[in-house]
Design a protein around this motif. Sequence first.
Motif, PDB file in Angstrom:
ATOM      1  N   ASN A 251       0.994  -1.220   0.139  1.00  0.00           N
ATOM      2  CA  ASN A 251      -0.015  -0.009  -0.076  1.00  0.00           C
ATOM      3  C   ASN A 251       0.707   1.088  -0.138  1.00  0.00           C
ATOM      4  N   PRO A 252       0.831   2.022  -1.238  1.00  0.00           N
ATOM      5  CA  PRO A 252       1.831   3.057  -1.318  1.00  0.00           C
ATOM      6  C   PRO A 252       1.214   4.236  -0.541  1.00  0.00           C
ATOM      7  N   VAL A 253       0.073   4.186   0.198  1.00  0.00           N
ATOM      8  CA  VAL A 253      -0.315   5.419   0.873  1.00  0.00           C
ATOM      9  C   VAL A 253      -0.468   5.277   2.255  1.00  0.00           C
ATOM     10  N   LEU A 254      -1.090   4.096   2.764  1.00  0.00           N
ATOM     11  CA  LEU A 254      -1.018   3.756   4.019  1.00  0.00           C
ATOM     12  C   LEU A 254       0.018   2.783   4.455  1.00  0.00           C
ATOM     13  N   THR A 696      -7.513  11.330  -1.783  1.00  0.00           N
ATOM     14  CA  THR A 696      -6.499  10.096  -2.059  1.00  0.00           C
ATOM     15  C   THR A 696      -7.493   8.609  -2.293  1.00  0.00           C
ATOM     16  N   GLU A 697      -7.597   8.041  -3.019  1.00  0.00           N
ATOM     17  CA  GLU A 697      -8.123   6.602  -2.808  1.00  0.00           C
ATOM     18  C   GLU A 697      -7.194   5.621  -2.738  1.00  0.00           C
ATOM     19  N   GLY A 712      -1.094   7.269   7.950  1.00  0.00           N
ATOM     20  CA  GLY A 712      -0.347   7.498   6.859  1.00  0.00           C
ATOM     21  C   GLY A 712      -0.367   8.962   6.871  1.00  0.00           C
ATOM     22  N   THR A 713      -0.083   9.816   6.057  1.00  0.00           N
ATOM     23  CA  THR A 713       0.256  11.174   5.810  1.00  0.00           C
ATOM     24  C   THR A 713      -0.666  11.495   4.498  1.00  0.00           C
ATOM     25  N   LEU A 714      -1.457  12.689   5.101  1.00  0.00           N
ATOM     26  CA  LEU A 714      -2.306  13.142   3.921  1.00  0.00           C
ATOM     27  C   LEU A 714      -1.591  14.584   3.106  1.00  0.00           C
ATOM     28  N   LYS A 715      -2.228  14.563   1.686  1.00  0.00           N
ATOM     29  CA  LYS A 715      -1.486  15.816   1.049  1.00  0.00           C
ATOM     30  C   LYS A 715      -1.901  17.224   1.830  1.00  0.00           C
ATOM     31  N   LYS A 716      -1.232  17.644   1.689  1.00  0.00           N
ATOM     32  CA  LYS A 716      -1.222  19.188   2.355  1.00  0.00           C
ATOM     33  C   LYS A 716      -2.216  19.911   1.343  1.00  0.00           C
TER      34      LYS A 716
END
Length: 716
Positions: A251-254, A696-697, A712-716
């Motif tokens: 998982n590249p996002v989380l 983000t999905e 995870g880290t959200l986009k600013k």
Amino acid sequence: MSKTSLLWVTGIIVVLAGSGIWAWNRFGPTKSQSYPEITKGFPVAKTLDSSSNACDLVVRRYRQIGMEMQFELAANAGGLAPYNVQITQNGKVQQFSSLPHRYGTWLTIPKAELSAGPAQIKVTSLGQQGCETSAAFEFDGSIKDEIPDASSWIRHGSKDNWLDVRPVTKNGKLYLKDFGNYNDGRTKVVMIDGIAINGLEKGVEVKPGYLYSVTARWIDAPYNDWWNPVRNRSLRQQNLWISGKAPARENPVLTRIEIPEWFSPPTGLNVTFDTKFPEFQPIDGKLVMQYRLNNFVPSANYYNRGVRYLQNGDGDFPVSKMHYTATPNYFDDKDEKWFGQLSKQEVEAKAGVPGFGVYAFDFEFWNQHYTPEVKQRLIWFSEVIKRNHPEMYLMDYWGGGAYTNPHINKVGGANPKDFMKDYENPKANNSNFDILPNGESFRNLFNTTPIDVYPKPMFGTDEQGNSPNNFVLLSAVHSLRINKLIPYQKNNKFIFYGWNRYMPLYKDPIVPWNYQLTDPKGELIMNQLEMMPASQALSFSLFSLIMFDGYYLWQDAGPSGNDPNAYHVSKDGPGWGFEWYPTDGKTPESEIGKNRKSKGDAPAYWDFPTEYYVLGNWMAKQVEDVLKGGANRDLAFQLDGKWLEPKKEQALISIDQKLPFITSIVKGNQIVVLGVDSFQSPNANREVKVRLPDGTETTIELYGNWPSLYRGTLKK
């Protein structure tokens, strides 16, 4: 009376009599009926010699479980065990001395070193001279290695012919298989983690690294009549943990907070989290109340492993670091009528409790809906405690918070649709919080609100195999969310109040729990309560700490010693009965525990749920920085190609439509995601696409009924 009237009366009598007979046969008592085994499919041994007519000992059927061989013995005499066994194949002889055997099991050779083909067994009784038999059987070499090494899995619970579940490896896959496959003509329902499944006798594919609770129930009626205590019902439970780790999806996002590789439940019955877990301080702002379970482990070990308040402290810590539950014993087991007649001065004189960190009312002999007289006196009682100990967390477990758990479910419980309106106008559903005529109430006295998450019955079931127990988590989530919306509770702490076992509500049969003793040597069987699933324990822990303020995990026994033989049994003693089968066939039960090497009794059962509660505490600790000051927000997810946007009543929607429940904690650009599917098959693996608050999905995995935790880290 006319002929027509006579015919009418006769017809009515016949109908009523027929209805009565039907009702008696359908719901009447059958406990005394016998149901002999009708299981088929096991190979039959060929008798070679049975020279002793005095006992008529014979080997009937046999079964092979990897390298283990089991043989069904029959004889016309008792007291034949133990046995000497000789197995011969191709001139090679193996000897096994003094093997135990009892009714309800087959004679077992744990490891037979055989190759594919025919072999012979000779069984000689040590209980009756001259009693022996020999038979021929076939050994299947193709399955001799299908059972993983015993060091890689743990099993505790019942142990007899009725349920015999083992892990099986085949073609690189892992399965659970019931080698007992016991049937006797009654309705049989098998569950894994509280969900009915089919085909366990053939093998059900599972993942390693998880603990599975397998229960089997038999009743001579439809399964949903399990409530009927006069029917003939039987129950077995085995709990298995299998080591290893299934491949995780990238998982590249989380980043997933996995069950750590160092974690495993104990091989024995004593818990090990109090020594095996790495040390970590309690999560800031969260309440975790537990009990000391090992009398040979100091309290400091618990405080240094995420527990904020401990019962049964060893005196090295102040009472402010302890929790206490006041039971009816606090008032000498006197009833509510007595309490309701006390004067204010008398009540206040009884409120001189020490300054515990947490204090809970559990006056379980009283009506949960207090009379005005009882309520007034509990208000006086609470006011003194709060005045004397303003820092104490005070709650009423028995009477409940302002909004008590309606126990919502889709299999005979409260309808979730009836409670969606509560989010528009959140208010108490508990009359205990009504204001008395003099203006006094509990509303500003209790600063902690508990919701019970005790395991519920695992019947009736619907077409997906779900039972009321599958709905407990989401019903509790809904209940605490409404409590948080009630203005006079907005500053409270909101917690789950749990237990690790199912308390029988319908005079349910008890699980015959197996203990292998070495001093004296033999098999002890003591009847125990049914354990809750490990997946449920981990869910309760994580959701209580991620979404709310923690948990109180109740225990029904004091700390245990570390001698696995230190049991005390007596026909007149407490509990639900026992059976004793000494290996030598003659050691009396009075010898059990006589040579104990530690203070206190050995544990009565394998308390794996507590291990998983603590595991959830440790996992939540890994995201503590986001939990502190973060805001709860449910997430949109995709189902059958359609996006489902979350609503404030999302927990109820998930109950009503049996959907996954996916929530999050957001703090700045940091996010914690927690999801669970309480309703899918216990071995199903679901990949769910979710939409994060920044748009983000990404995809999370939900295995069985286990919770999944990500950060995870959200986009600013």
